[in-house]
Design an enzyme around this catalytic site. Sequence first.
Site, PDB file in Angstrom:
ATOM      1  NE  ARG A 121       5.985 -15.393 -46.609  1.00  0.00           N
ATOM      2  CZ  ARG A 121       6.167 -15.828 -47.856  1.00  0.00           C
ATOM      3  NH1 ARG A 121       5.140 -16.157 -48.594  1.00  0.00           N
ATOM      4  NH2 ARG A 121       7.370 -15.897 -48.361  1.00  0.00           N
ATOM      5  CE  LYS A 143       1.688 -10.077 -23.971  1.00  0.00           C
ATOM      6  NZ  LYS A 143       2.227  -9.673 -22.652  1.00  0.00           N
ATOM      7  CD  GLU A 185      -1.067 -15.963 -14.049  1.00  0.00           C
ATOM      8  OE1 GLU A 185      -1.479 -14.794 -14.132  1.00  0.00           O
ATOM      9  OE2 GLU A 185       0.096 -16.307 -14.341  1.00  0.00           O
ATOM     10  CE  LYS A 227      -4.547 -12.475 -21.380  1.00  0.00           C
ATOM     11  NZ  LYS A 227      -3.457 -13.402 -21.258  1.00  0.00           N
ATOM     12  CD  GLU A 237       2.494  -5.986 -22.102  1.00  0.00           C
ATOM     13  OE1 GLU A 237       1.976  -7.101 -22.301  1.00  0.00           O
ATOM     14  OE2 GLU A 237       3.501  -5.817 -21.425  1.00  0.00           O
ATOM     15  NE  ARG A 242      -1.817  -8.799 -23.553  1.00  0.00           N
ATOM     16  CZ  ARG A 242      -2.042  -9.689 -24.497  1.00  0.00           C
ATOM     17  NH1 ARG A 242      -2.365  -9.305 -25.710  1.00  0.00           N
ATOM     18  NH2 ARG A 242      -1.966 -10.981 -24.237  1.00  0.00           N
ATOM     19  CG  ASN A 246       3.026  -8.019 -17.772  1.00  0.00           C
ATOM     20  OD1 ASN A 246       2.681  -9.125 -18.191  1.00  0.00           O
ATOM     21  ND2 ASN A 246       3.340  -7.022 -18.564  1.00  0.00           N
ATOM     22  CG  HIS A 249       3.649 -11.949 -14.687  1.00  0.00           C
ATOM     23  ND1 HIS A 249       2.476 -11.787 -13.986  1.00  0.00           N
ATOM     24  CD2 HIS A 249       3.447 -13.020 -15.503  1.00  0.00           C
ATOM     25  CE1 HIS A 249       1.593 -12.705 -14.377  1.00  0.00           C
ATOM     26  NE2 HIS A 249       2.165 -13.468 -15.283  1.00  0.00           N
ATOM     27  CG  HIS A 253      11.225 -13.260 -15.528  1.00  0.00           C
ATOM     28  ND1 HIS A 253      10.859 -14.077 -16.570  1.00  0.00           N
ATOM     29  CD2 HIS A 253      12.532 -12.953 -15.737  1.00  0.00           C
ATOM     30  CE1 HIS A 253      11.889 -14.238 -17.381  1.00  0.00           C
ATOM     31  NE2 HIS A 253      12.921 -13.561 -16.893  1.00  0.00           N
ATOM     32  CG  HIS A 267       4.310 -18.845 -15.138  1.00  0.00           C
ATOM     33  ND1 HIS A 267       5.219 -17.837 -15.371  1.00  0.00           N
ATOM     34  CD2 HIS A 267       3.088 -18.320 -15.415  1.00  0.00           C
ATOM     35  CE1 HIS A 267       4.579 -16.756 -15.787  1.00  0.00           C
ATOM     36  NE2 HIS A 267       3.279 -17.021 -15.830  1.00  0.00           N
TER      37      HIS A 267
HETATM   38  P1  NAD Z   1       1.735 -26.660 -18.950  1.00  0.00           P
HETATM   39  O1  NAD Z   1       1.082 -26.483 -20.229  1.00  0.00           O
HETATM   40  O2  NAD Z   1       3.160 -27.109 -18.967  1.00  0.00           O
HETATM   41  O3  NAD Z   1       0.862 -27.647 -18.052  1.00  0.00           O
HETATM   42  C1  NAD Z   1       1.274 -27.977 -16.747  1.00  0.00           C
HETATM   43  C2  NAD Z   1       1.266 -29.494 -16.531  1.00  0.00           C
HETATM   44  O4  NAD Z   1      -0.087 -29.947 -16.477  1.00  0.00           O
HETATM   45  C3  NAD Z   1       1.927 -30.290 -17.650  1.00  0.00           C
HETATM   46  O5  NAD Z   1       2.609 -31.374 -17.079  1.00  0.00           O
HETATM   47  C4  NAD Z   1       0.747 -30.797 -18.468  1.00  0.00           C
HETATM   48  O6  NAD Z   1       1.047 -31.972 -19.170  1.00  0.00           O
HETATM   49  C5  NAD Z   1      -0.265 -31.027 -17.394  1.00  0.00           C
HETATM   50  N1  NAD Z   1      -1.682 -30.978 -17.804  1.00  0.00           N
HETATM   51  C6  NAD Z   1      -2.271 -30.045 -18.588  1.00  0.00           C
HETATM   52  N2  NAD Z   1      -3.599 -30.243 -18.607  1.00  0.00           N
HETATM   53  C7  NAD Z   1      -3.850 -31.332 -17.862  1.00  0.00           C
HETATM   54  C8  NAD Z   1      -5.025 -32.012 -17.492  1.00  0.00           C
HETATM   55  N3  NAD Z   1      -6.239 -31.561 -17.845  1.00  0.00           N
HETATM   56  N4  NAD Z   1      -4.912 -33.121 -16.714  1.00  0.00           N
HETATM   57  C9  NAD Z   1      -3.694 -33.552 -16.298  1.00  0.00           C
HETATM   58  N5  NAD Z   1      -2.547 -32.910 -16.589  1.00  0.00           N
HETATM   59  C10 NAD Z   1      -2.632 -31.821 -17.350  1.00  0.00           C
HETATM   60  O7  NAD Z   1       1.753 -25.315 -18.083  1.00  0.00           O
HETATM   61  P2  NAD Z   1       0.659 -24.194 -17.779  1.00  0.00           P
HETATM   62  O8  NAD Z   1       0.809 -23.875 -16.349  1.00  0.00           O
HETATM   63  O9  NAD Z   1      -0.671 -24.511 -18.334  1.00  0.00           O
HETATM   64  O10 NAD Z   1       1.229 -22.967 -18.631  1.00  0.00           O
HETATM   65  C11 NAD Z   1       2.485 -22.411 -18.382  1.00  0.00           C
HETATM   66  C12 NAD Z   1       2.990 -21.819 -19.672  1.00  0.00           C
HETATM   67  O11 NAD Z   1       2.092 -20.808 -20.095  1.00  0.00           O
HETATM   68  C13 NAD Z   1       4.347 -21.159 -19.539  1.00  0.00           C
HETATM   69  O12 NAD Z   1       5.133 -21.524 -20.650  1.00  0.00           O
HETATM   70  C14 NAD Z   1       4.037 -19.672 -19.614  1.00  0.00           C
HETATM   71  O13 NAD Z   1       5.087 -18.920 -20.181  1.00  0.00           O
HETATM   72  C15 NAD Z   1       2.828 -19.667 -20.493  1.00  0.00           C
HETATM   73  N6  NAD Z   1       1.946 -18.504 -20.342  1.00  0.00           N
HETATM   74  C16 NAD Z   1       1.566 -17.864 -21.468  1.00  0.00           C
HETATM   75  C17 NAD Z   1       0.732 -16.773 -21.385  1.00  0.00           C
HETATM   76  C18 NAD Z   1       0.263 -16.104 -22.641  1.00  0.00           C
HETATM   77  O14 NAD Z   1      -0.402 -15.075 -22.558  1.00  0.00           O
HETATM   78  N7  NAD Z   1       0.547 -16.661 -23.788  1.00  0.00           N
HETATM   79  C19 NAD Z   1       0.260 -16.343 -20.135  1.00  0.00           C
HETATM   80  C20 NAD Z   1       0.659 -17.040 -19.004  1.00  0.00           C
HETATM   81  C21 NAD Z   1       1.515 -18.120 -19.114  1.00  0.00           C
END
Ligand code: NAD
Length: 370
Positions: A121, A143, A185, A227, A237, A242, A246, A249, A253, A267
């Site tokens: 929990r 998030k 971003e 942020k 939000e 907040r 977006n 986005h 999306h 993304h």
């Molecule tokens: P990811 O975590 O998939 O990483 C991208 C790639 O980089 C992967 O192949 C990973 O293995 C590799 N990688 C990561 N760190 C590395 C490093 N230091 N050296 C070599 N390779 C490395 O993707 P991302 O772009 O970090 O994040 C995208 C995700 O984040 C999506 O799922 C999106 O929905 C989410 N997101 C969440 C929020 C939130 O507020 N929670 C905001 C924006 C995006």
Amino acid sequence: MARLNIALGQRSYEIAVEAGALDAVAQHIAPWTKRGRTLWVSDSNVAARHWPRIAAQLEAAGLAAALHIVPAGEQSKSWGELARLTDWLLGEGVERSDTIFALGGGMIGDLTGFAASIVKRGCEFVQLPTTLLAQVDSSVGGKTAINTAAGKNLVGAFHQPRFVLIDPQVLATLPPREMRAGYAEVVKYGLIDDAPFFDWCEAHGAEVLSGDPAALGHAIVTSVAAKARIVGEDERETKDRRALLNLGHTFGHALEADTGFGERLLHGEAVGVGMVLALQYSARRGLCAPQDAIRVAAHFKACGMPVTLREAGVTADGATLVDHMRHDKKMAGGNLPFLLARGIGQTFVAHDVDLADVAAFLDELHARPG
Ligand code: NAD
């Protein structure tokens, strides 16, 4: 070294940005290692490159460490991986007072954060983001989510981490395309409400992307501060505050949905094109000068990022893209709030956007030559 605070009452926490922090990780996480053992989650790419040195330090500090490795890639933000992770945590005897350490990009942060929010929990978790996108955006703000058959990020929870440790040096192993995607971003914060920061990005973007320590540090600290401020004002939000995060986005999306949420269009790349589209659409409505949209597109192009529907590999017509937008979580009473701009650094939430007009705009873009 910068230490920022995110002010959320009892859920407040610190975000530390320090080059080389992962080389002193045991010291940084000491306040969250009460039971002398630590539970870690990472992905296959990150674990291969960075786990050995982290494990060695934990061992030297006398901390036991268990690691769960998730297959790299967006497809791991799934019910299956969530079940495997929660089963592993329970098998390790996780207790409510334990802290789970998320070492990876946004995928690991979102999956681990969600698991932490539901196991026993709710357990504590700490983010150690390893992509630029995660360092400037997803690791901060609480998030968490997984993807389901119905769409992206549709099952999740607000669950704030207890601490975020950002080491810009870890980005040295990140593929350049992932670096550029995260950079979109960074630019977003300038476009939202900080025009001087956008000017700075135009002047220093190339240095950020090449990993120059001073430029990278400034980009990360400025982004995280923005942020933290916005989330501190509107954690869940519920106001329009907040929602500003977006920007790009809703368009983005739709582009991601059309290209299959994967390698074809990352993304951050989708958000970059989405921000250009938001500015272009704002200009079409007479809200901002066309020159503002041209300037943003020119900056992303100079950084080697896609800026048009064609460059994003998107062929679907306006009606199809708008249909993807209708599945957006933000849809309320048949109305989709849109992030538009009165200029660079002057983003606002518009509640009066007619989706048929957005479809017509996208069709006009498709019809443009070049
Ligand atoms: P990811 O975590 O998939 O990483 C991208 C790639 O980089 C992967 O192949 C990973 O293995 C590799 N990688 C990561 N760190 C590395 C490093 N230091 N050296 C070599 N390779 C490395 O993707 P991302 O772009 O970090 O994040 C995208 C995700 O984040 C999506 O799922 C999106 O929905 C989410 N997101 C969440 C929020 C939130 O507020 N929670 C905001 C924006 C995006």
